[in-house]
Enzyme design. Structure first.
Site, PDB file in Angstrom:
ATOM      1  N   TYR A 130       0.804  -1.225   0.000  1.00 31.74           N
ATOM      2  CA  TYR A 130       0.000   0.000   0.000  1.00 31.74           C
ATOM      3  C   TYR A 130       0.839   1.278   0.000  1.00 31.74           C
ATOM      4  O   TYR A 130       0.293   2.371  -0.086  1.00 31.74           O
ATOM      5  CB  TYR A 130      -0.943   0.017   1.207  1.00 31.74           C
ATOM      6  CG  TYR A 130      -1.942  -1.114   1.173  1.00 31.74           C
ATOM      7  CD1 TYR A 130      -2.986  -1.112   0.253  1.00 31.74           C
ATOM      8  CD2 TYR A 130      -1.829  -2.186   2.045  1.00 31.74           C
ATOM      9  CE1 TYR A 130      -3.898  -2.154   0.212  1.00 31.74           C
ATOM     10  CE2 TYR A 130      -2.743  -3.228   2.016  1.00 31.74           C
ATOM     11  CZ  TYR A 130      -3.768  -3.212   1.096  1.00 31.74           C
ATOM     12  OH  TYR A 130      -4.672  -4.239   1.046  1.00 31.74           O
TER      13      TYR A 130
ATOM     14  N   HIS B 178      -4.585   6.057  -1.314  1.00 31.40           N
ATOM     15  CA  HIS B 178      -5.258   5.928  -0.017  1.00 31.40           C
ATOM     16  C   HIS B 178      -4.290   6.122   1.156  1.00 31.40           C
ATOM     17  O   HIS B 178      -4.723   6.264   2.285  1.00 31.40           O
ATOM     18  CB  HIS B 178      -5.927   4.557   0.068  1.00 31.40           C
ATOM     19  CG  HIS B 178      -7.269   4.554   0.742  1.00 31.40           C
ATOM     20  ND1 HIS B 178      -8.101   5.651   0.815  1.00 31.40           N
ATOM     21  CD2 HIS B 178      -7.926   3.553   1.396  1.00 31.40           C
ATOM     22  CE1 HIS B 178      -9.202   5.322   1.466  1.00 31.40           C
ATOM     23  NE2 HIS B 178      -9.113   4.068   1.838  1.00 31.40           N
TER      24      HIS B 178
ATOM     25  N   PHE C 268      -6.167  -1.454   9.486  1.00 30.15           N
ATOM     26  CA  PHE C 268      -6.553  -1.047   8.145  1.00 30.15           C
ATOM     27  C   PHE C 268      -7.462   0.164   8.252  1.00 30.15           C
ATOM     28  O   PHE C 268      -8.017   0.472   9.313  1.00 30.15           O
ATOM     29  CB  PHE C 268      -7.187  -2.217   7.380  1.00 30.15           C
ATOM     30  CG  PHE C 268      -6.137  -3.161   6.874  1.00 30.15           C
ATOM     31  CD1 PHE C 268      -5.507  -2.921   5.662  1.00 30.15           C
ATOM     32  CD2 PHE C 268      -5.741  -4.252   7.632  1.00 30.15           C
ATOM     33  CE1 PHE C 268      -4.501  -3.766   5.207  1.00 30.15           C
ATOM     34  CE2 PHE C 268      -4.746  -5.104   7.189  1.00 30.15           C
ATOM     35  CZ  PHE C 268      -4.121  -4.857   5.975  1.00 30.15           C
TER      36      PHE C 268
ATOM     37  N   ASN D 255     -10.430   1.105   7.614  1.00 32.48           N
ATOM     38  CA  ASN D 255     -11.787   1.049   8.161  1.00 32.48           C
ATOM     39  C   ASN D 255     -11.832   0.928   9.675  1.00 32.48           C
ATOM     40  O   ASN D 255     -12.888   1.068  10.274  1.00 32.48           O
ATOM     41  CB  ASN D 255     -12.559  -0.125   7.550  1.00 32.48           C
ATOM     42  CG  ASN D 255     -12.712   0.025   6.052  1.00 32.48           C
ATOM     43  OD1 ASN D 255     -12.278   1.012   5.453  1.00 32.48           O
ATOM     44  ND2 ASN D 255     -13.316  -0.955   5.437  1.00 32.48           N
TER      45      ASN D 255
ATOM     46  N   ASP E 172      -6.782  11.194   2.503  1.00 32.97           N
ATOM     47  CA  ASP E 172      -7.047  11.430   1.085  1.00 32.97           C
ATOM     48  C   ASP E 172      -8.521  11.754   0.861  1.00 32.97           C
ATOM     49  O   ASP E 172      -9.378  11.324   1.625  1.00 32.97           O
ATOM     50  CB  ASP E 172      -6.680  10.180   0.273  1.00 32.97           C
ATOM     51  CG  ASP E 172      -7.460   8.951   0.722  1.00 32.97           C
ATOM     52  OD1 ASP E 172      -8.374   8.525  -0.017  1.00 32.97           O
ATOM     53  OD2 ASP E 172      -7.175   8.419   1.814  1.00 32.97           O
TER      54      ASP E 172
ATOM     55  N   ASN F 260     -14.049   5.932   4.689  1.00 37.70           N
ATOM     56  CA  ASN F 260     -14.288   4.928   5.725  1.00 37.70           C
ATOM     57  C   ASN F 260     -13.421   5.094   6.969  1.00 37.70           C
ATOM     58  O   ASN F 260     -13.864   4.802   8.073  1.00 37.70           O
ATOM     59  CB  ASN F 260     -14.125   3.522   5.151  1.00 37.70           C
ATOM     60  CG  ASN F 260     -15.261   3.170   4.211  1.00 37.70           C
ATOM     61  OD1 ASN F 260     -16.383   3.635   4.383  1.00 37.70           O
ATOM     62  ND2 ASN F 260     -14.966   2.372   3.209  1.00 37.70           N
TER      63      ASN F 260
END
Length: 186
Positions: free
Chosen positions: A14, A19, A60, A62, A87, A108
């Site tokens: 990632y 993100h 993560f 969320n 973001d 989220n």
């Protein structure tokens, strides 16, 4: 004490994705302040001194609210001294805005933070990443070379705004940096 949290997803796959722009801002801020994030607790990493905590959740996206809630409670930080960096699909690449409160806007990570802190009166610095066709693939994708050059410029300005936030109230920071964050930074 101020708490500055950048949102992203943990893991090499990632890194430098759209993100993870919040992580990139925290990395730039830590670099400018010569403050490596070496503390590990609450399922995140952070740097702490008497004025500020710079932090990145290692949950993560969320589940970002669990980390923010834990670090806020442990260090007795009031909501007014927290700013979240993340973001934003609805802002073009190269633009950013600071808000004092508001909805999650569909993000989220911010949605989880609002739910866990039980308030939408959390300051935020939103970094524009633009919008692609397939939202999930787009936010988890990497920037084009041109967009990455643009995003580096806005990350630099955003980190300066956050340095100002450490010793100033948010209205001062907004007055000083809003024009610079939202002008054309290409």
């Amino acid at each position: 004490m101020k708490l500055i949290v950048g949102l992203g997803n943990p893991g090499v796959e990632y890194e430098k994705t759209r993100h993870n722009t919040g992580f990139m801002v925290i990395d730039k801020l830590a670099e400018k302040l010569h403050t490596p994030l070496t503390e590990k607790k609450f399922n995140g990493i952070y740097y702490i001194d008497k004025e500020v905590i710079l932090a990145k959740p290692l949950t993560f996206m969320n589940n970002s609210g669990d980390f923010v809630r834990a670090i806020k409670d442990y260090y007795n930080i009031v909501d007014d001294d927290i700013i979240i960096v993340y973001d934003d699909l609805d802002l073009p690449v190269g633009k950013a805005v600071i808000r004092q409160k508001g909805s999650s806007g569909g993000h989220n990570g911010m949605k989880d933070i609002i739910a866990k802190l039980k308030t939408d009166e959390i300051k935020r610095l939103k970094i524009g990443i633009g919008r692609g066709q397939n939202v999930i693939n787009y936010v988890l994708g990497k920037f084009s070379y041109q967009d990455f050059c643009t995003i580096e410029k806005i990350i630099d300005i955003a980190s300066d705004a956050l340095i100002s936030f450490i010793s100033n109230d948010i209205r001062f920071v907004m007055n000083k940096f809003s024009g610079e964050l939202y002008r054309e930074n290409k």
